[in-house]
Design an enzyme around this catalytic site. Structure first.
Site, PDB file in Angstrom:
ATOM      1  N   LYS A  49       1.048  -1.149  -0.384  1.00 55.31           N
ATOM      2  CA  LYS A  49      -0.015   0.076   0.120  1.00 55.31           C
ATOM      3  C   LYS A  49       0.708   1.697   0.154  1.00 55.31           C
ATOM      4  O   LYS A  49       0.662   2.468  -0.708  1.00 55.31           O
ATOM      5  CB  LYS A  49      -0.907   0.291   0.912  1.00 55.31           C
ATOM      6  CG  LYS A  49      -2.277  -1.326   0.965  1.00 55.31           C
ATOM      7  CD  LYS A  49      -2.792  -1.055   2.322  1.00 55.31           C
ATOM      8  CE  LYS A  49      -3.822  -2.361   2.640  1.00 55.31           C
ATOM      9  NZ  LYS A  49      -4.357  -2.846   3.019  1.00 55.31           N
ATOM     10  N   GLN A  93      -4.369  -1.468   9.356  1.00 59.01           N
ATOM     11  CA  GLN A  93      -4.635  -3.233   8.898  1.00 59.01           C
ATOM     12  C   GLN A  93      -4.897  -3.877   9.463  1.00 59.01           C
ATOM     13  O   GLN A  93      -4.636  -3.985  11.190  1.00 59.01           O
ATOM     14  CB  GLN A  93      -3.124  -2.975   8.340  1.00 59.01           C
ATOM     15  CG  GLN A  93      -3.369  -4.467   7.974  1.00 59.01           C
ATOM     16  CD  GLN A  93      -3.648  -4.919   6.550  1.00 59.01           C
ATOM     17  OE1 GLN A  93      -3.424  -3.742   5.031  1.00 59.01           O
ATOM     18  NE2 GLN A  93      -4.488  -5.466   6.028  1.00 59.01           N
ATOM     19  N   ASP A 116     -11.586   2.151   3.691  1.00 57.46           N
ATOM     20  CA  ASP A 116     -11.681   0.946   4.065  1.00 57.46           C
ATOM     21  C   ASP A 116     -12.939   0.731   3.396  1.00 57.46           C
ATOM     22  O   ASP A 116     -13.415  -0.314   3.777  1.00 57.46           O
ATOM     23  CB  ASP A 116     -11.224   0.425   5.176  1.00 57.46           C
ATOM     24  CG  ASP A 116     -10.174  -0.680   5.117  1.00 57.46           C
ATOM     25  OD1 ASP A 116      -9.797  -1.301   3.210  1.00 57.46           O
ATOM     26  OD2 ASP A 116     -10.034  -0.856   6.000  1.00 57.46           O
TER      27      ASP A 116
END
Ligand code: NAP
Length: 293
Positions: A49, A93, A116
């Protein structure tokens, strides 16, 4: 059989984003990447990322709290990022360390920075087909793969294997949405589904997201189906330097000859998830800049 090349499609999206970011006046988009602890898979996802952000011209801020951080301290960290006007998107994450309430962490992130797409407001907007929200990256990536491969879902039977918040549920909502490339008839299966192969054999498009290596076998697939393999399973393999190989939820050698199109693992859905995270970050920057004016 046609292989759906997720690497190529993701590269196209990244090139498009790079051009749009280069044309932005002023401050560039910024994503905060929060990785708790040293889980090896999380390290590799967050590194990818970071690299992709740099390639596009998105600033990334890496924040690495230790595995011992308390939930309250993680909340305080997120609160700081929520109010930081130079941060557009926040990604925490997963998986988080045992004992942490992952859903509570998803809810703590301000909805307008939730790139997200797991905040209740964004999941609600998805259900309401309100495009101002953020859609979870893997489901959005799957829809983009299908669209850019010319697969129109209207009139088709899409069978989703798995009902997780991260993949199964949101991709089912997206596939049934009243949008140009969607309008599918959707069936969602899970561990309590009876006669699973009889249902999957009806699928014109089969989306497998159950996290069980090579679970979908040839007898479960209709000839000519499009198969999207979301699975990312680490299977021990002594012949590899890493000690494992990555495999999907689909038994590729026997299923792929039956399909009209199929995604490989790796190189299918995986790169799309990262590309759509970047799309969401650029969208957050655009929306946040507009609301600041
Ligand atoms: P998850 O949260 O573990 O959910 C798995 C789902 O599969 C659950 O709904 C479960 O049913 C269902 N299931 C499990 N065993 C089953 C069986 N034998 N028959 C039918 N259904 C079964 O997993 P996830 O987060 O959705 O992830 C799924 C896979 O996708 C994993 O391999 C993950 O690594 C991968 N993934 C890949 C990406 C990517 O970027 N490529 C992103 C996210 C996830 P119940 O609800 O009844 O338990």
């Amino acid at each position: 059989m046609e292989l759906i090349d997720g690497n190529q499609i993701a590269a196209d999206i990244i090139a498009e984003l790079k051009a749009s970011v280069a044309a932005l006046p002023g401050r560039k988009p910024c994503i905060a990447l929060v990785r708790v602890g040293e889980d090896p898979a999380s390290i590799s996802y967050v590194t990818k990322k970071q690299k992709t952000s740099a390639e596009i011209g998105i600033e990334s801020r890496l924040i690495l709290p230790p595995v011992t951080i308390t939930q309250d301290a993680l909340f305080a960290l997120i609160d700081g990022l929520n109010t930081d006007p130079t941060v557009d998107g926040i990604l925490v994450q997963s998986p988080l360390p045992k004992g942490m309430n992952e859903v509570a962490v998803f809810r703590r992130i301000a909805a307008h920075k939730d790139v997200d797409g797991f905040h209740v407001l964004n999941l609600g907007k998805l259900a309401q087909e309100d495009t101002t929200g953020f859609t979870a990256c893997t489901p959005a990536g799957i829809m983009e793969l299908l669209k850019r491969s010319g697969v129109k879902l209207a009139g088709k039977h899409v069978v989703v294997l798995g009902r997780s918040l991260i993949v199964g549920k949101p991709v089912a909502l997206l596939a049934m949405a009243r949008t140009e490339w969607a309008n599918a008839t959707v069936t969602v299966c899970h561990s309590q589904t009876a006669n699973l192969p009889a249902i999957t054999r009806q699928a014109d498009v089969l989306i497998a997201a159950i996290g069980k290596a090579e679970f979908v076998t040839a007898d479960m697939v209709k000839p000519g189906a499009v198969v999207i393999d979301v699975g990312m399973n680490r299977v021990p393999d002594a012949s590899k330097k890493s000690g494992f190989r990555l495999t999907g939820d689909v038994h590729f050698p026997t299923v792929s000859p039956l399909c009209s199109k199929i995604t490989p693992v790796p190189g299918g859905v995986g790169p799309m998830t990262v590309a759509l995270l970047m799309t969401n970050t650029v969208k957050a920057h655009r929306q946040n800049s507009a609301s600041a004016r």
